[in-house]
Design a protein around this motif. Structure first.
Motif, mmCIF file in Angstrom:
data_model
loop_
_atom_site.group_PDB
_atom_site.id
_atom_site.type_symbol
_atom_site.label_atom_id
_atom_site.label_comp_id
_atom_site.label_asym_id
_atom_site.label_seq_id
_atom_site.Cartn_x
_atom_site.Cartn_y
_atom_site.Cartn_z
ATOM 1 N N ALA A 19 0.838 -1.198 0.000
ATOM 2 C CA ALA A 19 0.000 0.000 0.000
ATOM 3 C C ALA A 19 0.872 1.246 0.000
ATOM 4 O O ALA A 19 1.930 1.290 0.619
ATOM 5 C CB ALA A 19 -0.896 -0.001 1.226
ATOM 6 N N THR A 20 0.420 2.270 -0.713
ATOM 7 C CA THR A 20 1.089 3.563 -0.680
ATOM 8 C C THR A 20 0.885 4.157 0.710
ATOM 9 O O THR A 20 -0.230 4.146 1.222
ATOM 10 C CB THR A 20 0.501 4.501 -1.749
ATOM 11 N N GLN A 65 8.752 0.274 3.541
ATOM 12 C CA GLN A 65 8.998 1.092 2.353
ATOM 13 C C GLN A 65 9.813 2.323 2.741
ATOM 14 O O GLN A 65 10.241 2.458 3.886
ATOM 15 C CB GLN A 65 7.668 1.516 1.730
ATOM 16 N N LYS A 66 10.008 3.210 1.784
ATOM 17 C CA LYS A 66 10.693 4.468 2.044
ATOM 18 C C LYS A 66 9.814 5.622 1.609
ATOM 19 O O LYS A 66 9.019 5.501 0.683
ATOM 20 C CB LYS A 66 12.017 4.537 1.283
ATOM 21 N N LEU A 67 9.966 6.714 2.306
ATOM 22 C CA LEU A 67 9.341 7.981 1.956
ATOM 23 C C LEU A 67 10.466 8.882 1.475
ATOM 24 O O LEU A 67 11.560 8.861 2.032
ATOM 25 C CB LEU A 67 8.679 8.565 3.205
ATOM 26 N N HIS A 68 10.226 9.665 0.442
ATOM 27 C CA HIS A 68 11.263 10.548 -0.085
ATOM 28 C C HIS A 68 10.883 12.003 0.168
ATOM 29 O O HIS A 68 9.785 12.416 -0.192
ATOM 30 C CB HIS A 68 11.448 10.330 -1.594
ATOM 31 N N GLU A 106 8.733 18.436 -1.575
ATOM 32 C CA GLU A 106 7.864 17.358 -2.042
ATOM 33 C C GLU A 106 8.057 16.138 -1.156
ATOM 34 O O GLU A 106 9.156 15.881 -0.665
ATOM 35 C CB GLU A 106 8.208 16.960 -3.478
ATOM 36 N N VAL A 107 6.962 15.385 -0.994
ATOM 37 C CA VAL A 107 7.015 14.087 -0.335
ATOM 38 C C VAL A 107 6.492 13.081 -1.347
ATOM 39 O O VAL A 107 5.403 13.259 -1.909
ATOM 40 C CB VAL A 107 6.157 14.062 0.951
ATOM 41 N N GLY A 112 7.266 6.612 -6.373
ATOM 42 C CA GLY A 112 7.311 7.895 -7.063
ATOM 43 C C GLY A 112 6.019 8.683 -7.050
ATOM 44 O O GLY A 112 5.941 9.760 -7.642
ATOM 45 N N THR A 113 4.995 8.186 -6.361
ATOM 46 C CA THR A 113 3.727 8.906 -6.261
ATOM 47 C C THR A 113 3.919 10.168 -5.411
ATOM 48 O O THR A 113 4.418 10.099 -4.290
ATOM 49 C CB THR A 113 2.644 8.021 -5.621
ATOM 50 N N LEU A 114 3.515 11.310 -5.964
ATOM 51 C CA LEU A 114 3.608 12.573 -5.238
ATOM 52 C C LEU A 114 2.504 12.623 -4.186
ATOM 53 O O LEU A 114 1.322 12.572 -4.511
ATOM 54 C CB LEU A 114 3.486 13.760 -6.197
ATOM 55 N N LEU A 115 2.893 12.729 -2.922
ATOM 56 C CA LEU A 115 1.940 12.739 -1.811
ATOM 57 C C LEU A 115 1.714 14.144 -1.257
ATOM 58 O O LEU A 115 0.685 14.416 -0.651
ATOM 59 C CB LEU A 115 2.442 11.828 -0.687
ATOM 60 N N TYR A 116 2.683 15.028 -1.466
ATOM 61 C CA TYR A 116 2.604 16.376 -0.900
ATOM 62 C C TYR A 116 3.565 17.273 -1.661
ATOM 63 O O TYR A 116 4.647 16.844 -2.066
ATOM 64 C CB TYR A 116 2.993 16.343 0.586
#
Length: 126
Positions: A19-20, A65-68, A106-107, A112-116
């Motif tokens: 899940a994202t 997972q990782k958050l970028h 950006e988060v 690679g989904t842009l969350l913020y």
């Protein structure tokens, strides 16, 4: 089916079913103390004299997972910080020393989904 085949199949499919991460909090602040943001900033203008900015995120889901956190200064990427998510509820942050100009933060999720995304301008006036 052999165990080895099942393990291989699961390892190939697991990235597809992860899940994202869901952002429950995103805060721009001056610091983090005891895993909580302090000196919270509001709006799109950075206060004069601010030399450090912290991007704080709290997520649900996405363990393993990782958050970028991506930091852009005047349109140029300055940092892409990969932050591992150690549990289904996780607080994490990154920080940069800043200078006058335009900052875009950006988060993104691991896929690679842009969350913020948020753009801030620090005044160059004295």
């Amino acid at each position: 089916m052999s165990r080895r085949f099942l393990w291989l199949l699961l390892s190939l499919l697991s990235p597809l079913v992860l899940a994202t991460p869901d952002l429950s909090r995103v805060v721009l602040c001056r610091d983090v103390v005891q895993r909580e943001p302090v000196g919270v900033l509001q709006g799109d203008q950075l206060p004069k004299g601010l030399d450090k900015l912290v991007l704080f995120t709290e997520v649900h889901g996405g363990a393993g997972q990782k958050l970028h956190h991506r930091w852009y200064f005047n349109g140029a990427l300055q940092a892409d910080i990969a932050l591992p998510l150690g549990a289904d509820r996780w607080r994490t942050w990154s920080q940069k020393h800043i200078r006058p100009g335009t900052w875009r933060l950006e988060v993104l999720s691991d896929d690679g989904t842009l969350l913020y995304q948020h753009t801030l301008v620090e005044s160059t006036a004295p």
